[in-house]
Design an enzyme around this catalytic site. Structure first.
Site, PDB file in Angstrom:
ATOM      1  N   CYS A 242       0.827  -1.212   0.000  1.00  0.00           N
ATOM      2  CA  CYS A 242       0.000   0.000   0.000  1.00  0.00           C
ATOM      3  C   CYS A 242       0.859   1.259   0.000  1.00  0.00           C
ATOM      4  O   CYS A 242       0.338   2.369  -0.154  1.00  0.00           O
ATOM      5  CB  CYS A 242      -0.938  -0.002   1.193  1.00  0.00           C
TER       6      CYS A 242
ATOM      7  N   HIS B  67      -9.157   3.901  -1.341  1.00  0.00           N
ATOM      8  CA  HIS B  67      -7.790   3.409  -1.214  1.00  0.00           C
ATOM      9  C   HIS B  67      -7.422   2.490  -2.384  1.00  0.00           C
ATOM     10  O   HIS B  67      -7.337   1.276  -2.223  1.00  0.00           O
ATOM     11  CB  HIS B  67      -7.650   2.686   0.131  1.00  0.00           C
TER      12      HIS B  67
END
Lengths: 385, 132
Positions: A83, A332
């Site tokens: 991420c 996200h």
């Protein structure tokens, strides 16, 4: 360190069934080139953050996709750090400029997540943890952060369930004021607490969503930035790492890599935490934002809750956090998130964050975490006077 | 998918089936499964067998698992400090989530984990049960 930000570009975040990986990336790339007022052929190198292209779209080799999109033949590579892929791509771009190898760099981040089932996405994301030690036991990403949340709230009970929910409420408040955001709706504490449980104590509204999106930023050397009139500079960059699995960490009540990255970024920028006006942080789960504000030095470990008692983290508060809506509301798209944070920081410093503008913002930081804290990168942005 | 490889799991049989781990031959630090370089700088380890007794350090209940675990519904996972000193991640079974707490004593049991698709191998390993 002084690297100019010439231009920014971002797609609408959300369930983008109309566009694939390639189209999302192209949209952001073209926007940043136009915003920088340059031509594609002026770009010396490209770095693109992406995590799940292989697992979700059967598409790797994203570096070449980025140059194919612009019909150029310049050096280009994909950067992967789970991420944190986006901010690691940003860091690679900064280092390419600092080394003298490139004058103008395009940094992108892209993720296409909604073409497949939630179970497939969950499995892909778990690749950011330790597959053998954690994934094999059925752990999920919400599960990993739930383990951190339980350990933290047991040691620091002043972080109540209500205050933890405030993180999500505030991020949705900001998200409602951001037009590239996935969920543009305000919520209250009860919505968070009463939502479907994902991994105790984290409910659906403690968790960032599955999102499609891309972001892009054009960087330039100090000389080139001056020549072309850049309004924002990146003055600090730092990165830290830690074990893939939680069981191998020294602590379960903090994310040490975040603090290592923050300390390194502040040192390279020559600033202190008290000089920061706002921050975009990695709130993949509500507990992660609490740990982020502590890693960045806005509160001591165990005292992050204090910032959530009196709206201090709202865009007009003492230390605005996640004016974009954060990962929770803005969405996200994992590989794009680090670059999105840079886009939001630039918008704030250029005075373009309509409806959520931080007043007189001069210094902003971005904080991006990979996995459950195995990678973290922090960047410091400054308005050019 | 990577999870369908029986070979990946076969390499870990000793750790998973026997709850074997490693002890740094230089400083004595204990590890479960993968070890890397010890902070003391040593790369020499002796194999040890854990007793299977430990304490919960943190725990959660997963309500929505990955593909391979969808049959299990809700399940508890914890980080456990083994009595000998190593830390391990494992499922806690034969109990209600509500009955667990940080500090609960647990003991290792050998259990089925999951099956890799229709024709795939069935994977086994170590889970833990609480000892109240």
């Amino acid at each position: 360190m002084n690297v100019g930000v010439l231009g920014i570009g971002i797609t609408k975040f959300g369930e983008r069934w109309d566009q694939g990986l390639r189209e999302l990336l192209l949209d952001a790339q073209v926007k940043s080139i136009k915003d920088a007022n340059i031509e594609a052929k002026d770009i010396d190198a490209l770095y693109t953050g992406n995590m799940g292209g292989g697992a979700l779209s059967g598409q790797l080799h994203i570096g070449a996709m980025a140059t194919e999109n612009l019909n150029i033949n310049k050096p280009s590579s994909r950067v992967e750090g789970a991420c944190a892929s986006g901010s690691l791509a940003l860091r690679a771009g900064i280092l390419a400029i600092e080394s003298g190898e490139a004058d103008i760099v395009q940094v992108n981040g892209v993720e296409k997540m909604t073409d497949v089932s939630t179970e497939q996405v969950t499995t892909m994301l778990m690749g950011a943890g330790d597959e053998e030690l954690e994934g094999f036991n059925g752990l999920t990403f919400p599960g990993l952060y739930a383990l951190l949340a339980n350990a933290y709230m047991s040691k620091y009970p002043k972080l109540t369930r209500d205050l933890l929910a405030e993180v999500s409420v505030k991020n949705h408040f900001h998200g409602a004021r951001n037009d590239y955001c996935q969920f543009r709706k305000e919520i209250n504490i009860d919505v968070v607490k009463n939502a479907t449980m994902v991994a105790d104590p984290l409910t659906l509204f403690d968790c960032s969503p599955i999102t499609d999106g891309a972001a892009s930023i054009i960087l330039a050397s100090e000389a080139k930035a001056k020549e072309l009139g850049s309004k924002v500079s990146i003055i600090g960059s730092g990165m830290g790492t830690d074990s893939l699995s939680l069981a191998r960490r020294n602590t379960l009540t903090a994310i040490p890599a975040g603090k290592i990255a923050a300390d390194a970024a502040y040192a390279s920028a020559g600033i202190k935490a008290s000089e920061v006006n706002f921050a975009e942080v990695h709130d993949c789960f509500t507990i992660a934002e609490i740990m982020a504000v502590e890693a960045l030095g806005f509160a001591k470990e165990g005292e992050g809750y204090k910032l959530y008692k009196n709206k201090d983290t709202y865009f007009d508060g003492k230390i605005p956090i996640n004016t974009s809506g954060g990962l929770k509301a803005c969405g996200h798209p994992v590989g794009a998130t680090g670059v999105k944070q840079a886009v939001e920081a630039t918008m704030q410093l250029r005075g373009e964050a309509k409806g959520r503008q931080v007043k007189d913002a001069e210094i902003g930081v971005t904080h991006n975490v990979g996995g459950s804290g195995a990678s973290a990168a922090v960047h410091v942005f400054k308005r050019v006077k | 998918m990577f999870r369908d490889s029986s070979i990946i799991r076969w390499r870990a049989y000793k750790d998973r089936y026997m709850l074997e781990g490693y002890e740094c031959s230089s400083c004595g630090k204990k590890y479960f499964e993968s070890k890397g370089m010890c902070p003391c700088g040593s790369i020499e380890f002796n194999e040890i067998e854990f007793s299977g007794v430990g304490k919960i350090v943190s725990f959660t209940q997963i309500h929505s698992g990955p593909e391979a675990f969808s049959e299990q519904g809700k399940y508890c996972v914890a980080i456990i400090d083994l009595a000998e000193g190593a830390r391990i991640t494992a499922q806690i079974v034969d109990c209600k989530f509500e009955d667990l707490a940080i500090g609960t004593n647990v003991e290792a049991v050998f259990r089925k984990f999951y099956k890799s698709g229709e024709k795939g191998a069935i994977h086994y390993g170590t889970k833990f049960v609480p000892k109240f």
